[in-house]
Enzyme design. Sequence first.
Site, PDB file in Angstrom:
ATOM      1  N   GLU A  55     -15.550  11.741 -10.699  1.00 27.48           N
ATOM      2  CA  GLU A  55     -14.586  11.605 -11.793  1.00 27.48           C
ATOM      3  C   GLU A  55     -14.539  10.178 -12.323  1.00 27.48           C
ATOM      4  OE1 GLU A  55     -13.133  13.702 -13.575  1.00 27.48           O
ATOM      5  OE2 GLU A  55     -13.507  15.529 -12.432  1.00 27.48           O
ATOM      6  N   TYR A 138      -5.285  11.427 -16.269  1.00 30.87           N
ATOM      7  CA  TYR A 138      -6.339  12.446 -16.279  1.00 30.87           C
ATOM      8  C   TYR A 138      -6.963  12.627 -14.895  1.00 30.87           C
ATOM      9  CZ  TYR A 138     -10.821  14.504 -16.249  1.00 30.87           C
ATOM     10  OH  TYR A 138     -11.869  15.297 -15.871  1.00 30.87           O
ATOM     11  N   ASP A 156      -9.578  16.399 -20.652  1.00 27.23           N
ATOM     12  CA  ASP A 156     -10.591  15.413 -21.042  1.00 27.23           C
ATOM     13  C   ASP A 156     -11.007  15.667 -22.490  1.00 27.23           C
ATOM     14  OD1 ASP A 156     -12.019  17.735 -20.893  1.00 27.23           O
ATOM     15  OD2 ASP A 156     -13.759  16.827 -19.953  1.00 27.23           O
ATOM     16  N   CYS A 208     -18.637  25.167 -26.816  1.00 26.86           N
ATOM     17  CA  CYS A 208     -17.705  24.649 -27.825  1.00 26.86           C
ATOM     18  C   CYS A 208     -18.022  23.182 -28.078  1.00 26.86           C
ATOM     19  CB  CYS A 208     -16.267  24.826 -27.331  1.00 26.86           C
ATOM     20  SG  CYS A 208     -15.014  24.628 -28.612  1.00 26.86           S
ATOM     21  N   CYS A 218     -19.139  32.524 -26.900  1.00 27.47           N
ATOM     22  CA  CYS A 218     -17.881  32.073 -26.295  1.00 27.47           C
ATOM     23  C   CYS A 218     -17.031  33.264 -25.851  1.00 27.47           C
ATOM     24  CB  CYS A 218     -17.098  31.231 -27.296  1.00 27.47           C
ATOM     25  SG  CYS A 218     -15.518  30.661 -26.655  1.00 27.47           S
ATOM     26  N   CYS A 224      -9.788  32.800 -31.055  1.00 25.00           N
ATOM     27  CA  CYS A 224      -9.769  31.370 -31.381  1.00 25.00           C
ATOM     28  C   CYS A 224      -9.279  31.179 -32.812  1.00 25.00           C
ATOM     29  CB  CYS A 224     -11.180  30.796 -31.226  1.00 25.00           C
ATOM     30  SG  CYS A 224     -11.340  29.067 -31.723  1.00 25.00           S
TER      31      CYS A 224
END
Length: 366
Positions: A55, A138, A156, A208, A218, A224
């Site tokens: 991370e 985060y 993120d 995406c 997707c 969406c």
Amino acid sequence: MTSSAAAKIKQQAVPAESASRPALLLDWYDRHRRRLPWRAAAGERADPYRVWLSEIMLQQTGVKTVGPYFEKFLARWPDVAALGRASLDDVLRMWAGLGYYSRARNLHACAVAVLRDHGGIFPDTEEGLRRLPGIGPYTAKAIAAIAFDIRTMPVDGNIERVVSRLYAVEEPLPQAKPLIGVLAEMLLGPSRPGDSAQALMDLGSSICTPKKPACALCPLDDDCAARLRGDQETFPRKAPKKAGTLRRGAAFIVTRGDELLVRTRAEKGLLGGMTEVPGSAWLAEQDDKMALKQAPQVNGVTRWHRKTGVVTHVFTHFPLELVIYIADVAARTRAPAGMRWVPIATLADEALPNVMRKAIAHGLDI
DNA sequence: AAACCGTGGCA
DNA sequence: TTGCCAAGGTT
């Protein structure tokens, strides 16, 4: 949630089938999850050390770039205790080239803190993680969800994009962050929060995408809001950022036989703590003559030879043009105060940021 | 709170 | 080629 975020949610179009989104997402993840070096096998708990290390490295840095660095670090320091016992200099050398060098300092400080204050065991709460150096909102959420199965949703850049499209969020970033955070939490189901987060990251990375998203593939395609409107590529809305001003400077490549003159930059700020060749300040409105006046005083150097061309480099907030001067001095010439000689053959092991590698390569014709 | 902080890949 | 983008944090 804040009252303003709640008010904004009411303005959002939330399709009726939204309750099934968490399940659709996890189903898709189980079929299409990426295999990554720091990621545990399906159904297994991830190693907090690997999750944390990855991370930190992945902050503003691509998966492809991080891969080799992650493997190098893991091979040399297999657990947080080993990293906590390493020297900061060794960590900076291993980090060289990856950028955002304060991350490397914080990485080391964090390992020391975990070893000293937590017996080498990472805190298993978001709040506990958040107190450690280099771990912000985060990253605390990401580690909590992925390594400890805590029901929280890290957001993120990928997830910002996915969520802003899913709900057609009109508010521009970064103002929209609180709203997107609340909407992203709605994608958590009753279980597997870490997988939910990683599913959204993988979705953002492979389907995406910023440009030309593969909506046909997707799992949330017919659910969406932006896709229904046909303008999915225009999300997320963003305030335009201003371009940095070009700065200029000079770098001085001084050789003593097969050695090079270097120094260490100040601990804080740009390229903090990293190795550099001596150079002028980097300023806008600076010409070659001004930069040359800032050459270091080295015994035996009476004139500098200017290499043709310039070295260009682009930092986050400004582009840089470096003029390169070279000089060679006699054996046993003393290094000026605060500087040292290093063998050119071992430069690869130095904590040299890439801009310095470019400057040296240009000066030495390598 | 806006500015600062690297680098490489990619269209 | 130029600009955007990447699993953000700190001050």
